[in-house]
Design a protein around this motif. Structure first.
Motif, PDB file in Angstrom:
ATOM      1  N   VAL A  70      53.333  45.598  44.548  1.00 36.83           N
ATOM      2  CA  VAL A  70      52.063  46.279  44.299  1.00 36.83           C
ATOM      3  C   VAL A  70      51.385  45.693  43.062  1.00 36.83           C
ATOM      4  N   TRP A  71      52.167  45.411  42.043  1.00 38.10           N
ATOM      5  CA  TRP A  71      51.591  44.894  40.801  1.00 38.10           C
ATOM      6  C   TRP A  71      51.209  43.425  40.933  1.00 38.10           C
ATOM      7  N   ARG A  72      51.890  42.707  41.827  1.00 41.04           N
ATOM      8  CA  ARG A  72      51.476  41.326  42.111  1.00 41.04           C
ATOM      9  C   ARG A  72      50.114  41.331  42.798  1.00 41.04           C
ATOM     10  N   PHE A  73      49.950  42.223  43.783  1.00 43.52           N
ATOM     11  CA  PHE A  73      48.637  42.371  44.409  1.00 43.52           C
ATOM     12  C   PHE A  73      47.571  42.728  43.364  1.00 43.52           C
ATOM     13  N   SER A  74      47.974  43.532  42.399  1.00 44.76           N
ATOM     14  CA  SER A  74      47.033  43.956  41.356  1.00 44.76           C
ATOM     15  C   SER A  74      46.564  42.784  40.517  1.00 44.76           C
ATOM     16  N   LEU A  75      47.473  41.841  40.200  1.00 43.09           N
ATOM     17  CA  LEU A  75      47.060  40.654  39.448  1.00 43.09           C
ATOM     18  C   LEU A  75      46.066  39.828  40.250  1.00 43.09           C
ATOM     19  N   TYR A  76      46.345  39.670  41.555  1.00 43.63           N
ATOM     20  CA  TYR A  76      45.386  38.941  42.388  1.00 43.63           C
ATOM     21  C   TYR A  76      44.005  39.577  42.288  1.00 43.63           C
ATOM     22  N   TYR A  77      43.981  40.901  42.372  1.00 42.15           N
ATOM     23  CA  TYR A  77      42.703  41.598  42.381  1.00 42.15           C
ATOM     24  C   TYR A  77      42.053  41.596  41.001  1.00 42.15           C
ATOM     25  N   PHE A  78      42.885  41.497  39.957  1.00 38.78           N
ATOM     26  CA  PHE A  78      42.361  41.364  38.597  1.00 38.78           C
ATOM     27  C   PHE A  78      41.460  40.140  38.517  1.00 38.78           C
ATOM     28  N   PHE A  79      41.876  39.056  39.189  1.00 33.75           N
ATOM     29  CA  PHE A  79      41.072  37.837  39.172  1.00 33.75           C
ATOM     30  C   PHE A  79      39.923  37.896  40.163  1.00 33.75           C
ATOM     31  N   VAL A  80      40.220  38.161  41.450  1.00 35.46           N
ATOM     32  CA  VAL A  80      39.180  38.021  42.473  1.00 35.46           C
ATOM     33  C   VAL A  80      38.102  39.090  42.354  1.00 35.46           C
ATOM     34  N   PHE A  81      38.480  40.313  41.954  1.00 35.44           N
ATOM     35  CA  PHE A  81      37.471  41.363  41.796  1.00 35.44           C
ATOM     36  C   PHE A  81      37.041  41.505  40.343  1.00 35.44           C
ATOM     37  N   GLY A  82      38.031  41.592  39.435  1.00 31.44           N
ATOM     38  CA  GLY A  82      37.689  41.725  38.022  1.00 31.44           C
ATOM     39  C   GLY A  82      36.875  40.539  37.537  1.00 31.44           C
ATOM     40  N   GLY A  83      37.280  39.337  37.958  1.00 32.20           N
ATOM     41  CA  GLY A  83      36.515  38.160  37.579  1.00 32.20           C
ATOM     42  C   GLY A  83      35.125  38.156  38.186  1.00 32.20           C
ATOM     43  N   PHE A  84      35.023  38.628  39.433  1.00 31.87           N
ATOM     44  CA  PHE A  84      33.711  38.713  40.084  1.00 31.87           C
ATOM     45  C   PHE A  84      32.781  39.662  39.329  1.00 31.87           C
TER      46      PHE A  84
END
Length: 455
Positions: free
Chosen positions: A219-233
């Motif tokens: 779950v936290w690995r998915f969260s890192l992905y989303y930190f970049f793809v959504f947070g970065g967006f």
């Protein structure tokens, strides 16, 4: 997925999907309102880049922190009523923003505006319950295209702000959110899973059961992905108008329109990301996302530099810098890859955690949203401390590279656990045979006794 999900009426499912997408678009437009009005507020209050970064990031903080609890409530009590509650609360907070008068009161008001960002976790939980697994990628991709609300703000808010002032922007956006809440309530229905549970008299799961999946590292690995793809967006959606003004000397209206050139494809292509995830698998799409993002951020990271070469006839100077058009093209491409990744991340969640989409999707969205809060502040701080405009892309390059390496390592580990044969040597058969022969010959040689030491 339960049978009630697959038995949902097609018309009701389509209405739920498209109304949720429209509502999320309006919520996202409100959530990113400071990307435009914040530029004028920065001038009025004389803020530095770090203070500006904190101001535009504060709504993102609120919207991120509330996603977990809102996602859980959506699973427990139904996404429809929670969605409406979020929109009404955000509309009130956005209207009250017009009464702010100094930096602390603007920060407090921004916290309230950020509630609009919590709509994402609610919408994910609500929409996913209307569709079977094989269609969830596309459905959630369509819903996630509501990110285009950031572009709506960049297109319309500068025009309204120049003509009537930033307060009119806040008032109109608040009114739009309130009207959307009313329309959403009267056009949608409770999801079929909630309706079946109520008909059977089954109580919702307790909070402790909802939080159980959060113990898994995945779950936290998915969260890192989303930190970049959504947070970065989100961070770039907020930061690009400021970047265009500072680097290329554009006015705020033009900068806002160019920022939309990043936001629009970065939102619409999320639909494509969901479709590709259904067709080729979310894992493959994530590889495309990170590889493409690493390449884009690498080129965007390079600062404008003047070189001097001492030639035969004297010094030769030349400059390497990303021009206006190449920069816009690269940000367009980066937004495209991020959109694919946003859809792919959320394709994983209802597959791995079908009964906890709200809680897992909430925490993934929370971490991703925190990226949208933390990164603008870091962008501003790096500008103040390092003094290089492209430092923001250097940071994004590092995050993308780490995410790619972690994802690849985790996938390789899972493959070896599932297929033990992969743990063995991976060289060519000829090399393996040669290595085995060498080991056999070594084993046949008698061990030599240690020679006595000489004086």
């Amino acid at each position: 997925m339960t049978e009630t999900t697959t038995q949902a009426q097609p018309r009701d499912a389509q209405v739920a999907l498209w109304m949720s997408t429209f509502a999320f678009t309006v919520c996202f437009a409100v959530w990113t309102i400071f990307s435009i009005i914040g530029v004028q507020i920065k001038r009025d209050l004389g803020l530095n880049d770090t203070q500006f970064g904190l101001l535009v990031g504060t709504p993102i903080l609120t919207g991120s922190l509330v996603r977990l609890i809102l996602g859980i409530w959506a699973d427990q009590y139904g996404g429809r009523i929670v969605y409406v509650g979020v929109m009404v609360a955000a509309a009130i907070a956005t209207f009250l923003l017009t009464f702010a008068y100094d930096y602390p009161t603007f920060l407090i008001a921004a916290l309230g505006v950020g509630v609009a960002g919590g709509s994402f976790a609610v919408g994910i939980a609500y929409v996913s319950k209307w569709f079977p697994k094989e269609k969830q990628g596309t459905a959630l991709g369509i819903f996630g295209a509501g990110n285009v609300g950031a572009a709506v703000t960049k297109f319309l808010a500068p025009v309204v702000m120049v003509a009537f002032g930033w307060k009119m922007v806040a008032q109109l956006w608040a009114l739009g959110l309130l009207v959307t809440a009313v329309v959403f309530w009267f056009t949608t229905k409770d999801d079929p899973q909630l309706a079946a549970r109520r008909a059977a008299g089954i109580k919702p799961e307790p909070l402790s059961a909802m939080l159980t999946p959060l113990k898994k590292l995945q779950v936290w690995r998915f969260s890192l992905y989303y930190f970049f793809v959504f947070g970065g967006f989100v961070a770039l959606a907020l930061w690009l108008p400021r970047y265009y003004v500072g680097v290329y000397g554009l006015d705020i209206v033009t900068a806002g329109l160019l920022g939309a050139a990043y936001s629009v494809p970065g939102s619409i292509f999320r639909i494509l990301g969901g479709t590709l995830s259904d067709k080729y698998g979310a894992r493959a799409v994530m590889y495309w996302t990170f590889i493409g993002s690493v390449i884009c951020t690498f080129f965007l990271s390079y600062p404008a530099t003047t070189y001097t070469v001492y030639g035969i006839k004297g010094p030769i100077e030349f400059t390497l810098a990303i021009g206006f058009i190449p920069f816009t093209v690269l940000t367009f491409a980066l937004g495209f890859f991020m959109s694919l990744g946003k859809a792919a991340v959320y394709k994983h969640i209802p597959v791995y955690y079908p009964n906890h989409v709200g809680s897992v999707g909430g925490v993934v969205g929370l971490i991703g949203g925190l990226g949208g809060f933390i990164l603008p502040i870091m962008f501003g701080a790096m500008n103040d401390l390092v003094g290089v405009w492209t430092s923001c892309f250097m940071l994004l390059f590092a995050i993308a590279a780490v995410s790619l390496m972690w994802m690849h390592g985790a996938i390789r580990l899972m493959e070896r656990r599932k297929f033990p044969a992969l743990r063995g040597p991976q060289d060519l058969p000829e090399l393996e045979a040669l290595r085995a022969e060498v080991e056999r010959l070594r084993a046949q040689q008698p061990s030599r006794a240690a020679e006595p030491a000489r004086a």
